[in-house]
Each structure stands twice: as structure tokens, then as C-alpha cells.
Design a protein around this motif. Structure first.
Motif, short mmCIF file in Angstrom:
data_model
loop_
_atom_site.label_atom_id
_atom_site.label_comp_id
_atom_site.label_asym_id
_atom_site.label_seq_id
_atom_site.Cartn_x
_atom_site.Cartn_y
_atom_site.Cartn_z
N TRP A 15 12.48 6.86 33.54
CA TRP A 15 11.23 6.44 34.20
C TRP A 15 10.32 7.63 34.48
CZ3 TRP A 15 9.02 1.98 34.31
CH2 TRP A 15 9.78 0.80 34.26
N TYR A 16 10.91 8.80 34.77
CA TYR A 16 10.07 9.98 35.00
C TYR A 16 9.41 10.42 33.71
CZ TYR A 16 8.55 14.61 36.46
OH TYR A 16 7.78 15.71 36.74
N MET A 76 7.12 0.15 27.90
CA MET A 76 7.49 1.53 27.62
C MET A 76 8.51 2.07 28.61
SD MET A 76 3.72 2.99 26.56
CE MET A 76 4.41 4.56 26.07
N GLY A 77 8.36 1.72 29.88
CA GLY A 77 9.29 2.22 30.88
C GLY A 77 10.70 1.69 30.67
N LEU A 78 10.83 0.39 30.50
CA LEU A 78 12.15 -0.20 30.29
C LEU A 78 12.75 0.25 28.96
CD1 LEU A 78 11.41 -3.82 31.56
CD2 LEU A 78 12.73 -2.04 32.74
N SER A 79 11.89 0.42 27.94
CA SER A 79 12.38 0.88 26.64
C SER A 79 12.91 2.31 26.73
CB SER A 79 11.26 0.79 25.60
OG SER A 79 11.71 1.22 24.34
N ASN A 80 12.16 3.20 27.40
CA ASN A 80 12.63 4.58 27.57
C ASN A 80 13.90 4.63 28.40
OD1 ASN A 80 10.58 5.77 26.08
ND2 ASN A 80 9.27 6.12 27.84
N THR A 81 13.94 3.83 29.46
CA THR A 81 15.11 3.86 30.35
C THR A 81 16.35 3.32 29.66
OG1 THR A 81 13.60 3.50 32.21
CG2 THR A 81 15.94 3.18 32.63
N SER A 82 16.17 2.37 28.74
CA SER A 82 17.32 1.78 28.06
C SER A 82 18.06 2.81 27.22
CB SER A 82 16.87 0.61 27.17
OG SER A 82 16.10 1.08 26.08
N LEU A 83 17.38 3.89 26.80
CA LEU A 83 18.04 4.93 26.01
C LEU A 83 19.07 5.70 26.82
CD1 LEU A 83 15.12 6.40 23.87
CD2 LEU A 83 17.09 5.08 23.08
N GLY A 84 19.02 5.56 28.15
CA GLY A 84 20.06 6.17 28.98
C GLY A 84 21.36 5.39 28.94
N TYR A 85 21.32 4.16 28.42
CA TYR A 85 22.50 3.31 28.37
C TYR A 85 22.88 2.90 26.95
CZ TYR A 85 21.23 2.81 33.29
OH TYR A 85 20.91 3.05 34.60
N LEU A 86 21.95 2.97 26.02
CA LEU A 86 22.20 2.57 24.64
C LEU A 86 21.87 3.73 23.71
CD1 LEU A 86 20.44 -0.93 24.66
CD2 LEU A 86 22.88 -0.51 24.88
N ASN A 87 22.57 3.78 22.56
CA ASN A 87 22.17 4.78 21.57
C ASN A 87 20.91 4.30 20.85
OD1 ASN A 87 23.15 2.78 19.90
ND2 ASN A 87 24.90 3.95 19.17
N PRO A 132 28.62 3.34 18.28
CA PRO A 132 28.23 2.21 19.11
C PRO A 132 28.44 2.52 20.59
CG PRO A 132 30.34 1.78 18.05
CD PRO A 132 29.82 3.07 17.48
N ASN A 133 27.45 2.17 21.40
CA ASN A 133 27.51 2.49 22.83
C ASN A 133 26.85 1.37 23.64
OD1 ASN A 133 27.96 3.97 25.17
ND2 ASN A 133 25.99 5.02 25.04
N PHE A 134 27.37 0.17 23.48
CA PHE A 134 26.78 -0.98 24.16
C PHE A 134 27.04 -0.91 25.66
CE2 PHE A 134 26.94 -2.61 19.85
CZ PHE A 134 25.76 -3.32 19.76
N ASP A 135 26.03 -1.27 26.42
CA ASP A 135 26.13 -1.33 27.87
C ASP A 135 25.28 -2.50 28.34
OD1 ASP A 135 25.19 -0.65 30.75
OD2 ASP A 135 26.83 0.76 30.39
N LEU A 136 25.82 -3.32 29.24
CA LEU A 136 25.11 -4.52 29.68
C LEU A 136 23.79 -4.18 30.35
CD1 LEU A 136 25.10 -7.57 30.00
CD2 LEU A 136 26.36 -7.30 32.16
N ILE A 152 20.06 -5.53 29.13
CA ILE A 152 19.12 -6.23 30.01
C ILE A 152 17.76 -5.52 30.02
CG2 ILE A 152 18.64 -6.87 32.41
CD1 ILE A 152 21.65 -7.25 32.78
N LEU A 153 17.78 -4.18 30.08
CA LEU A 153 16.53 -3.42 30.12
C LEU A 153 15.70 -3.62 28.84
CD1 LEU A 153 17.76 -0.05 31.70
CD2 LEU A 153 16.31 -1.78 32.78
N ILE A 154 16.33 -3.50 27.68
CA ILE A 154 15.59 -3.62 26.44
C ILE A 154 15.15 -5.07 26.21
CG2 ILE A 154 17.58 -4.02 24.94
CD1 ILE A 154 14.47 -1.87 24.19
N SER A 155 15.90 -6.04 26.72
CA SER A 155 15.49 -7.44 26.61
C SER A 155 14.24 -7.70 27.45
CB SER A 155 16.64 -8.36 27.04
OG SER A 155 17.77 -8.19 26.22
N LEU A 156 14.20 -7.15 28.66
CA LEU A 156 13.00 -7.29 29.49
C LEU A 156 11.80 -6.58 28.87
CD1 LEU A 156 14.55 -6.76 33.06
CD2 LEU A 156 13.76 -8.91 32.05
N ALA A 157 12.06 -5.44 28.22
CA ALA A 157 10.97 -4.73 27.52
C ALA A 157 10.40 -5.59 26.40
CB ALA A 157 11.48 -3.40 26.97
#
Length: 374
Positions: free
Chosen positions: A86-87, A130-141, A195-199, A203-208
């Protein structure tokens, strides 16, 4: 040349746009007129033909967003940066606002044309995308994120139906399905490497994607109704979005740790973020031009094709195992692009029927028989 490639219908369609009569509380913009002076990064695209405009916009999207994707993955590959998505978005929005202000000052007309309430909605959707998409990279590859993002063609079409009342034919729907399945198939092979799936990331990329489904259609409707410029759209939507993210980070206490971490690595964080934002700003300028000229569906079709090229280039810069899944996925994407172009140019691109193909085959067989007899 535009007649040859079948793009003349776009030019005729955009010279006359329908304007709804404002209510008593609204004032019609004095700038509503035909789209004749579209500028991207100071370049007047109206002096080019329709096909040249399309080629320039597509080239800009591919070049700048390919670099954008590389820098995005490079930033999140830095040790310890993943919690600060988010930053990064806040810094990115700040640079976008600055770039938009500079570009707007270079234009002759600096007045805002699109209402402020509309920009507040667009800014909220932009933050979500953009925010949720960027943040999702912290949980997904990165490949896993692309798998989800490549499916936004279908929600954009759904958004076009509900927001703008659009109706799409079978070819458009088939194109969206083919491109989505092709990219999913194409990137699934890459995701098997790490593979690095995380729930939470899912959720973040789906909301994006939900926000992405609406933003293109809202931008298209606002730019056509009020004839707003690209630089105006970028300046106001991202500056308002900057305020949204800034207030949110202060509220949850996420601003201090992010600033402290980035101050320890200023070159790799702010330096990469500047280049990341610069290429992204150039890219979004061409995307907005595509939306204004050819509609949200065409713009998303181009950006989806760009994602396929991103995966292709990853094999050129990074050693990865190869499977034929990449070939079949790429062919599906190409077929989807062809269906989309064909649906927009049916009058200029008449495909042969089964009867025509049968006659052609029979005529060739007769020709071979005659040549053998002679």
C-alpha cells in the motif's frame, strides 16, 4: 489505409457522440464537442489516421507496461518489502499526480471538465484496482497474480452491460473467453515453478478485479460525456486517490514502518518506484487514449495481450523450463484477439463459409486431375 484494415467505422462513430441533457442541478460542460484533439504525452493523435492511432496506442501500452511489470516484480523481490504494497501505491499515486500536473500545465486548456463527484468514484476504484493488486504480490507470486488478472475481460464486459447498457455479440464473448483461458493456461505452466497460493492474496486480487471491471467503463462514460483530457483524468483521479491511501495508512498505523524501511534503502525503493511510476504513467496515458478512441473492451483486450507478452519475455531474461502448454495458451490468446478484431470489422473481414471452402477444395482437386491428364 484505414479502409484496408477495417478501422473506418471507429472514426465515423466517434465524430458524433450522443450527449444527455443535464438536470436542473447540473451544468453542461462548454467543452463537449467531437473528439478531434486527443493528445497523449503532448502528441496530437488527431493528425494521424485511425489505424495509425490504434498502432501508436498499442505500441505505447506494450512498451511501457512491459517495463512496468518488470520493475514491479523487481521491487517486490527485495527482501523485506512485501508488507508495504500500500505504501508503494501511495508513492506511485504521488508521482502520477505530479506527472499529471506537469502535463496539464503544458496544455492550453487547464480547466477541469469532469465533475468532482465522478472523480471521487474513479479515484476510489483506482485505489482498489492498483492498491489491492500491488498488495496481493505480498501473498502471491507474480505468475499467480497474472492468472487472476487475465480474467478481467469478462468482468469488464459485465460492467459494460450494467454501467453503460452495452450489448456484446457472440464473437466478443468468445474472444473474452478464449483470451482468458489462453492466458490462464499460459501462466499456469509458469506458476508450477514456484506456486505460492494464499487465501488472503486470492481475496485481494479478486477484489481488485471487481474494481477493474467498473473503472474502465466509468472512465469511458465520463470522458465521452464531458470530453475530458487524459492528463486531467490522471491528475484528479490519482491525487484524490493519494488522499484516500494516505488517510488509510495513517488510520491503521502503516505509514511509519514503511517510511522507516524505505529510508534505509532509498535507491532500491524510491528510485525503482520513480521509474516504476514513470513507465506506468506513460502506459496509463495510452490506455486512456484507447478507451476514449475505441472503448473499454478494446483497451482491456490490448492490455490482456500485453500480459501474454510479459510471460514470453520472462523466458528471454530468465532461465525457465519449457512445455507445450505455453504454445497452446499463446494460440488461444491470438485466436481471442482475432475474434475481437473480427467482431468490430465484420463488414471488412468476411470469412468464407463452409460451402465456399468446399468449392475451393473441389476446384483444386479438379485442377490437379486436369494437370495429370495433360
Amino acid at each position: 489505409m484505414s479502409d484496408k484494415f477495417g478501422f473506418i467505422n471507429y472514426n465515423n462513430a466517434r465524430k458524433h457522440i450522443s450527449i444527455s441533457v443535464p438536470s436542473a442541478t447540473e451544468v453542461m460542460s462548454p467543452h463537449i464537442k467531437s473528439v478531434e484533439d486527443l493528445r497523449v504525452l503532448g502528441i496530437n493523435l488527431s493528425s494521424f489516421g485511425t489505424f495509425a492511432q490504434f498502432f501508436i496506442c498499442v505500441t505505447g501500452v506494450f512498451v511501457f507496461y512491459l517495463v512496468y511489470g518488470y520493475l514491479q516484480e523487481l521491487i517486490f523481490s527485495m527482501e523485506g518489502f512485501k508488507p508495504f504494497g500500500w505504501y508503494l501505491t501511495l508513492v506511485q499515486f504521488g508521482f502520477y499526480s505530479l506527472f499529471g500536473l506537469v502535463e496539464l500545465q503544458l496544455t492550453q486548456d487547464k480547466r477541469r471538465r469532469i465533475p468532482g463527484k465522478t472523480y471521487m468514484i474513479i479515484a476510489f476504484l483506482t485505489v482498489g484496482t492498483m492498491g489491492l493488486s500491488n498488495t496481493s504480490l505480498g501473498y502471491l507470486n507474480y505468475p499467480t497474480q497474472v492468472i487472476f488478472k487475465c480474467c478481467k475481460l469478462i468482468p469488464v464486459m459485465v460492467g459494460g452491460v450494467f454501467i453503460q447498457g452495452k450489448r456484446y455479440n457472440v464473437a466478443d464473448v468468445s474472444a473474452a473467453i478464449c483470451m482468458s483461458l489462453g492466458l490462464v493456461w499460459f501462466t499456469l505452466a509458469d506458476s508450477k515453478i514456484a506456486p505460492n497460493f494464499d487465501l488472503t492474496g486470492v481475496i485481494l486480487i479478486s477484489l481488485a478485479l471487481c474494481a477493474d471491471a467498473a473503472i474502465g467503463n466509468v472512465q469511458e462514460k465520463a470522458m465521452k460525456l464531458h470530453n475530458g483530457s487524459n492528463s486531467e483524468m490522471v491528475l484528479y483521479s490519482y491525487s484524490i486517490g493519494f488522499v484516500y491511501i494516505f488517510v488509510g495508512l495513517i488510520s491503521v498505523g502503516g505509514l511509519g514502518p514503511a517510511v522507516a524501511f524505505c529510508s534505509q534503502h532509498p535507491l532500491k525503493t524510491y528510485g525503482y518506484a520513480f521509474l516504476f511510476s514513470l513507465t506506468g504513467y506513460f502506459g496509463i496515458s495510452f490506455v486512456l487514449a484507447l478507451i476514449k478512441l475505441f472503448g473499454a473492451l478494446v483497451a482491456v483486450t490490448v492490455t490482456t495481450g500485453r500480459k501474454a507478452m510479459t510471460v514470453v519475455l520472462s523466458f528471454m531474461f530468465f532461465a525457465k523450463p519449457f512445455t507445450f502448454q505455453y504454445v497452446w495458451g499463446g494460440l488461444l490468446v491470438v485466436f481471442g484477439i482475432f475474434l475481437n478484431v473480427y467482431s468490430k470489422n465484420r463488414d471488412k473481414m468476411k470469412l468464407p463459409s463452409l460451402a465456399d471452402i468446399r468449392k475451393l477444395v473441389l476446384s483444386r482437386k479438379r485442377g490437379r486431375l486436369l494437370s495429370q491428364n495433360v
